[in-house]
Write a protein that holds these residues in place. Structure first.
Motif, PDB file in Angstrom:
ATOM      1  N   ILE A 269      59.803  34.757 -10.558  1.00  0.00           N
ATOM      2  CA  ILE A 269      60.565  35.221  -9.405  1.00  0.00           C
ATOM      3  C   ILE A 269      59.842  36.453  -8.897  1.00  0.00           C
ATOM      4  N   TYR A 270      59.271  36.350  -7.707  1.00  0.00           N
ATOM      5  CA  TYR A 270      58.528  37.471  -7.132  1.00  0.00           C
ATOM      6  C   TYR A 270      59.312  38.077  -5.985  1.00  0.00           C
ATOM      7  N   ILE A 271      59.362  39.394  -5.943  1.00  0.00           N
ATOM      8  CA  ILE A 271      59.963  40.099  -4.827  1.00  0.00           C
ATOM      9  C   ILE A 271      58.840  40.819  -4.088  1.00  0.00           C
ATOM     10  N   VAL A 272      58.736  40.559  -2.803  1.00  0.00           N
ATOM     11  CA  VAL A 272      57.767  41.252  -1.961  1.00  0.00           C
ATOM     12  C   VAL A 272      58.468  42.525  -1.492  1.00  0.00           C
ATOM     13  N   CYS A 273      58.035  43.654  -2.026  1.00  0.00           N
ATOM     14  CA  CYS A 273      58.686  44.937  -1.754  1.00  0.00           C
ATOM     15  C   CYS A 273      58.406  45.387  -0.310  1.00  0.00           C
ATOM     16  N   GLY A 274      59.193  46.344   0.133  1.00  0.00           N
ATOM     17  CA  GLY A 274      59.033  46.831   1.495  1.00  0.00           C
ATOM     18  C   GLY A 274      59.633  45.857   2.487  1.00  0.00           C
ATOM     19  N   LYS A 275      59.381  46.124   3.762  1.00  0.00           N
ATOM     20  CA  LYS A 275      59.964  45.262   4.801  1.00  0.00           C
ATOM     21  C   LYS A 275      58.964  44.182   5.212  1.00  0.00           C
ATOM     22  N   THR A 276      59.493  43.001   5.449  1.00  0.00           N
ATOM     23  CA  THR A 276      58.725  41.864   5.924  1.00  0.00           C
ATOM     24  C   THR A 276      59.248  41.496   7.305  1.00  0.00           C
ATOM     25  N   ASP A 277      58.363  41.078   8.179  1.00  0.00           N
ATOM     26  CA  ASP A 277      58.761  40.605   9.497  1.00  0.00           C
ATOM     27  C   ASP A 277      59.567  39.319   9.304  1.00  0.00           C
ATOM     28  N   MET A 278      60.861  39.395   9.514  1.00  0.00           N
ATOM     29  CA  MET A 278      61.745  38.259   9.255  1.00  0.00           C
ATOM     30  C   MET A 278      61.626  37.147  10.303  1.00  0.00           C
ATOM     31  N   ARG A 279      60.777  37.345  11.290  1.00  0.00           N
ATOM     32  CA  ARG A 279      60.513  36.265  12.248  1.00  0.00           C
ATOM     33  C   ARG A 279      59.558  35.235  11.658  1.00  0.00           C
ATOM     34  N   LYS A 280      58.885  35.589  10.558  1.00  0.00           N
ATOM     35  CA  LYS A 280      57.939  34.666   9.937  1.00  0.00           C
ATOM     36  C   LYS A 280      58.682  33.470   9.349  1.00  0.00           C
ATOM     37  N   GLY A 281      58.055  32.325   9.497  1.00  0.00           N
ATOM     38  CA  GLY A 281      58.590  31.107   8.920  1.00  0.00           C
ATOM     39  C   GLY A 281      57.837  30.748   7.652  1.00  0.00           C
ATOM     40  N   ILE A 282      57.928  29.506   7.256  1.00  0.00           N
ATOM     41  CA  ILE A 282      57.303  29.031   6.018  1.00  0.00           C
ATOM     42  C   ILE A 282      55.802  29.309   6.019  1.00  0.00           C
ATOM     43  N   ASP A 283      55.098  28.917   7.062  1.00  0.00           N
ATOM     44  CA  ASP A 283      53.639  29.081   7.090  1.00  0.00           C
ATOM     45  C   ASP A 283      53.235  30.553   7.055  1.00  0.00           C
ATOM     46  N   GLY A 284      53.925  31.391   7.809  1.00  0.00           N
ATOM     47  CA  GLY A 284      53.611  32.816   7.840  1.00  0.00           C
ATOM     48  C   GLY A 284      53.864  33.490   6.497  1.00  0.00           C
ATOM     49  N   LEU A 285      54.961  33.135   5.836  1.00  0.00           N
ATOM     50  CA  LEU A 285      55.271  33.731   4.533  1.00  0.00           C
ATOM     51  C   LEU A 285      54.313  33.234   3.458  1.00  0.00           C
ATOM     52  N   ALA A 286      53.965  31.940   3.494  1.00  0.00           N
ATOM     53  CA  ALA A 286      53.001  31.397   2.525  1.00  0.00           C
ATOM     54  C   ALA A 286      51.631  32.055   2.696  1.00  0.00           C
ATOM     55  N   THR A 287      51.226  32.278   3.937  1.00  0.00           N
ATOM     56  CA  THR A 287      49.954  32.963   4.199  1.00  0.00           C
ATOM     57  C   THR A 287      50.001  34.396   3.701  1.00  0.00           C
ATOM     58  N   LEU A 288      51.110  35.075   3.906  1.00  0.00           N
ATOM     59  CA  LEU A 288      51.274  36.446   3.410  1.00  0.00           C
ATOM     60  C   LEU A 288      51.127  36.494   1.889  1.00  0.00           C
ATOM     61  N   ILE A 289      51.736  35.562   1.208  1.00  0.00           N
ATOM     62  CA  ILE A 289      51.658  35.493  -0.254  1.00  0.00           C
ATOM     63  C   ILE A 289      50.214  35.297  -0.708  1.00  0.00           C
ATOM     64  N   GLN A 290      49.507  34.383  -0.052  1.00  0.00           N
ATOM     65  CA  GLN A 290      48.118  34.099  -0.422  1.00  0.00           C
ATOM     66  C   GLN A 290      47.171  35.225  -0.058  1.00  0.00           C
ATOM     67  N   ASP A 291      47.215  35.664   1.167  1.00  0.00           N
ATOM     68  CA  ASP A 291      46.216  36.618   1.669  1.00  0.00           C
ATOM     69  C   ASP A 291      46.459  38.053   1.219  1.00  0.00           C
ATOM     70  N   SER A 292      47.685  38.509   1.242  1.00  0.00           N
ATOM     71  CA  SER A 292      47.967  39.908   0.929  1.00  0.00           C
ATOM     72  C   SER A 292      48.139  40.171  -0.565  1.00  0.00           C
ATOM     73  N   PHE A 293      48.646  39.179  -1.289  1.00  0.00           N
ATOM     74  CA  PHE A 293      48.977  39.421  -2.689  1.00  0.00           C
ATOM     75  C   PHE A 293      48.223  38.514  -3.661  1.00  0.00           C
ATOM     76  N   GLU A 294      47.415  37.607  -3.123  1.00  0.00           N
ATOM     77  CA  GLU A 294      46.580  36.703  -3.920  1.00  0.00           C
ATOM     78  C   GLU A 294      47.393  35.921  -4.954  1.00  0.00           C
ATOM     79  N   LEU A 295      48.560  35.442  -4.516  1.00  0.00           N
ATOM     80  CA  LEU A 295      49.405  34.590  -5.337  1.00  0.00           C
ATOM     81  C   LEU A 295      49.423  33.195  -4.738  1.00  0.00           C
ATOM     82  N   ASP A 296      49.793  32.225  -5.544  1.00  0.00           N
ATOM     83  CA  ASP A 296      49.800  30.833  -5.112  1.00  0.00           C
ATOM     84  C   ASP A 296      51.215  30.418  -4.699  1.00  0.00           C
ATOM     85  N   PRO A 297      51.459  30.199  -3.407  1.00  0.00           N
ATOM     86  CA  PRO A 297      52.806  29.806  -2.974  1.00  0.00           C
ATOM     87  C   PRO A 297      53.213  28.420  -3.471  1.00  0.00           C
ATOM     88  N   TYR A 298      52.257  27.628  -3.967  1.00  0.00           N
ATOM     89  CA  TYR A 298      52.551  26.284  -4.476  1.00  0.00           C
ATOM     90  C   TYR A 298      52.903  26.298  -5.965  1.00  0.00           C
TER      91      TYR A 298
END
Length: 117
Positions: free
Chosen positions: A11-40
């Motif tokens: 269970i991962y919590i992305v700390c701080g504020k996230t742009d809540m307009r992001k959908g599935i693709d935007g959040l999955a990209t954030l997980i991969q690119d910013s935090f180097e985690l696997d959304p799958y």
């Protein structure tokens, strides 16, 4: 559609504020690119916006992504503020967070690192 996340590996919590307009693709990209985690992976990813009265939960269930969006009717979440951090939460910490409590509960009984008597 009801998911049971009690057996999810992480269970991962992305700390701080996230742009809540992001959908599935935007959040999955954030997980991969910013935090180097696997959304799958067998993981739940939690995001919160500036107002702290709503959150999103992203989960890959094997054949697609599920995105849960919840807005609280009253109260706010005590979301950690460090925007460059992702934390791995326990099931107990998740329950505290979603009940509006802090992740650090100083009066909670801590698990002992020693063996049982």
């Amino acid at each position: 559609m009801k998911h049971d996340f009690t057996n999810v590996k992480n269970i991962y919590i992305v700390c701080g504020k996230t742009d809540m307009r992001k959908g599935i693709d935007g959040l999955a990209t954030l997980i991969q690119d910013s935090f180097e985690l696997d959304p799958y992976s067998d993981s739940v990813f939690l995001f919160c916006g500036l107002s702290k009265d709503r959150y999103k939960c992203l989960y890959f269930d094997g054949d697609g992504f599920a995105l849960l969006y919840k807005r609280l009717d009253g109260g706010k979440l005590q979301w950690p503020k460090d925007e460059n951090e992702v934390r791995n939460l326990s099931q107990q910490e998740l329950r505290w967070l979603l009940k509006g409590l802090s992740l650090q509960q100083p009066k909670a009984i801590q698990k002992s690192l020693k063996g049982v008597f």
